[in-house]
Scaffold this active site. Structure first.
Site, PDB file in Angstrom:
ATOM      1  N   LYS A 112      -0.317  -4.040   1.806  1.00 19.28           N
ATOM      2  CA  LYS A 112       0.684  -5.085   2.037  1.00 19.28           C
ATOM      3  C   LYS A 112       1.636  -4.717   3.171  1.00 19.28           C
ATOM      4  O   LYS A 112       2.250  -5.582   3.779  1.00 19.28           O
ATOM      5  CB  LYS A 112       1.430  -5.389   0.750  1.00 19.28           C
ATOM      6  CG  LYS A 112       0.487  -5.974  -0.283  1.00 19.28           C
ATOM      7  CD  LYS A 112       1.171  -6.703  -1.393  1.00 19.28           C
ATOM      8  CE  LYS A 112       0.185  -7.528  -2.214  1.00 19.28           C
ATOM      9  NZ  LYS A 112      -0.827  -6.712  -2.917  1.00 19.28           N
TER      10      LYS A 112
HETATM   11  C1  LIG Z   1      -2.008  -7.197  -3.483  1.00 23.83           C
HETATM   12  C2  LIG Z   1      -3.101  -6.217  -3.687  1.00 23.83           C
HETATM   13  C3  LIG Z   1      -4.456  -6.621  -3.804  1.00 23.83           C
HETATM   14  C4  LIG Z   1      -4.873  -8.073  -3.796  1.00 23.83           C
HETATM   15  O1  LIG Z   1      -4.720  -8.674  -2.547  1.00 23.83           O
HETATM   16  P1  LIG Z   1      -4.754 -10.265  -2.406  1.00 23.83           P
HETATM   17  O2  LIG Z   1      -4.428 -10.550  -0.986  1.00 23.83           O
HETATM   18  O3  LIG Z   1      -3.694 -10.766  -3.350  1.00 23.83           O
HETATM   19  O4  LIG Z   1      -6.110 -10.738  -2.795  1.00 23.83           O
HETATM   20  C5  LIG Z   1      -5.413  -5.633  -3.917  1.00 23.83           C
HETATM   21  N1  LIG Z   1      -5.081  -4.322  -3.959  1.00 23.83           N
HETATM   22  C6  LIG Z   1      -3.810  -3.899  -3.865  1.00 23.83           C
HETATM   23  C7  LIG Z   1      -3.509  -2.455  -3.940  1.00 23.83           C
HETATM   24  C8  LIG Z   1      -2.763  -4.816  -3.716  1.00 23.83           C
HETATM   25  O5  LIG Z   1      -1.487  -4.389  -3.627  1.00 23.83           O
END
Ligand SMILES: *Cc1c(COP(=O)(O)O)cnc(C)c1O
Length: 462
Positions: A112
């Site tokens: 993120k």
């Molecule tokens: C947010 C997240 C996901 C999922 O990603 P999306 O874009 O919501 O599909 C997967 N793995 C981790 C570690 C995350 O923080």
């Protein structure tokens, strides 16, 4: 470059306004009115470039004239300077023709950071120019909150308030939210669960007096600027493995469908992607839907890959918009049906989804077994989210097409599950080794709208 709502009833906006608005006023999500194309030669020319230069070339067409080239280059440079790896998104080989894309070298050790760091700088530049400020409020089950606080901390035109469920996030996740010392970021430990936190944030956005008086803004994963920032590493990794001369495939651990949808955009732009594989944990509404069983909500089962524990996948609305041939009326009807529990996807739209996405599901036992077997076969310690994807990737990949599996978090972010599976306690990277000694700053607060709004009004610093 204009942005339109998936539900067709909101005003068309520029990139900057779509970013600052987040959710469209008709409840829909913004998408680019047209997806820019990159030619074979333009993609080939990305070979050997830095991540930053790749980001500039891939994202530039989406921005229209909102930012000058000079501004945008400076924003990108600031966004990724705090990453702990010179390549930003390095590839590691797991097996013949199977590669892991490490997206966890940012300041909060999850993917993120790629989008959040960039939109922090984009917000700051846009708001400074407008002489404006905003208050960002968000609910988190762990990763989004810390990524937002890291991205916006110390910026002068923004305050960030993150609501997390008291006692229900991992210690690393909590400390990442409570240890930033900048006065403009605020961790709120709510006496409730994640759904309560999310509901109170929604209530704040629906309280128009409050919303306008503090200039509330959102940076959750439906923000189109976040999705577009994630398109970049599809290009950088594919080109490293021989694209556009050679096709590649991706497997993506999926929750809210933001990350995998970025892969769809990359494909629409011209990147030769063979397979885009959606990997879910036991909360498998997306896998069931893509297998033709309709999109019906169940109860969320907590898992060891908690960032993927979702029932309603917010960005899936964007995938449906394209699967229904950009028919916003059809999308609006489906979203009405969803309020009553779910919907079936039409035959034509199912065919369109099948042309773009494959899917698979990994149980808790399989996740643990994959962490263990991957350590044995490649020496790599993988976080549970990545392990969910590795298992699904192995079921789908073809011998003659490189498979790139996205590793979305550092194993040290989920030490209990990783140790349980492998017997190894994953250490934090050295630049974060003092996380457990840093002082914490947090306000414990009731699950009560009035108390939350009062606290926010009184603690805005900018
Ligand atoms: C947010 C997240 C996901 C999922 O990603 P999306 O874009 O919501 O599909 C997967 N793995 C981790 C570690 C995350 O923080």
């Amino acid at each position: 470059m204009k942005y339109i709502s998936t539900r067709g009833q909101a005003p068309e906006l520029t990139f900057e306004d779509a970013m600052l608005t987040g959710l469209a006023r008709d409840g829909g999500l913004y998408v680019p009115a047209e997806i820019p194309q990159m030619s074979h030669d333009e993609i080939a020319a990305l070979a050997g470039l830095s991540y930053e230069e790749t980001a500039f070339r891939v994202m530039r067409p989406f921005l229209g004239d909102c930012f000058t080239d000079e501004e945008f280059r400076a924003i990108i440079a600031r966004a990724y300077e705090s990453f702990g790896h010179a390549a930003r998104a390095p590839l590691k080989q797991l097996a013949p023709n199977h590669f892991l894309l490490e997206l966890f070298h940012g300041p909060t050790l999850a993917f993120k950071d790629f989008a959040m760091q960039l939109i922090g700088q984009l917000f700051q530049t846009a708001l400074e120019r407008r002489g404006d400020r905003v208050t960002i409020a968000g609910a988190t089950s762990g990763d989004t909150g810390s990524a937002a606080m890291e991205a916006f901390r110390g910026l002068s035109n923004v305050d960030v308030f993150i609501l997390y469920p008291h006692g229900r996030v991992s210690e690393v996740q909590r400390r990442q939210m409570t240890t930033p010392q900048d006065a403009n970021v605020h961790a709120l430990a709510v006496d409730g669960d994640f759904d309560d936190c999310q509901a109170r944030v929604k209530d704040m956005f629906n309280d128009f007096d409050f919303r306008d008086s503090v200039k509330l803004a959102g940076v959750n994963s439906i923000n189109i600027a976040r999705v577009l920032a994630q398109v970049v590493y599809y290009f950088s990794s594919a080109v490293s493995l021989g694209a556009p001369q050679r096709k590649v495939s991706f497997t993506v651990p999926t929750g809210n469908f933001g990350d995998i949808f970025a892969g769809f955009i990359a494909k629409q732009m011209g990147l030769p992607i063979d397979q885009l594989v959606v990997a879910t944990n036991q909360n498998d509404i997306l896998h069931r839907c893509l297998s033709g069983q309709g999109y019906y909500k169940g109860d969320t089962q907590p898992s060891i890959s908690p960032s993927m524990d979702i029932q309603v996948s917010s960005n899936f609305e964007r995938a449906l918009f394209y699967a229904y041939g950009q028919d916003s009326k059809a999308v609006a009807l489906l979203m009405d049906e969803l309020k009553n529990g779910g919907f079936d996807v039409s035959q034509g739209a199912m065919q369109a989804l099948a042309e773009n996405y494959e899917s698979g599901r990994t149980s808790e036992e399989e996740t643990l077994a994959t962490i263990k077997s991957e350590l044995a076969s490649s020496g790599e310690l993988i976080c549970p989210h990545g392990a969910v994807a590795v298992k699904v990737a192995n079921e789908h990949r073809k011998a003659d097409v490189p498979m790139i599996t996205l590793a979305t978090a550092h194993p040290a972010k989920f030490p209990a599950a990783v140790e349980d599976a492998s017997g190894i306690h994953p250490p934090l990277p050295p630049r974060m080794a003092d996380l457990y000694e840093r002082p914490e700053r947090v306000t414990r607060i009731a699950n009560d709208l009035a108390a939350l709004e009062d606290h926010i009004r009184k603690n805005i610093t900018n």
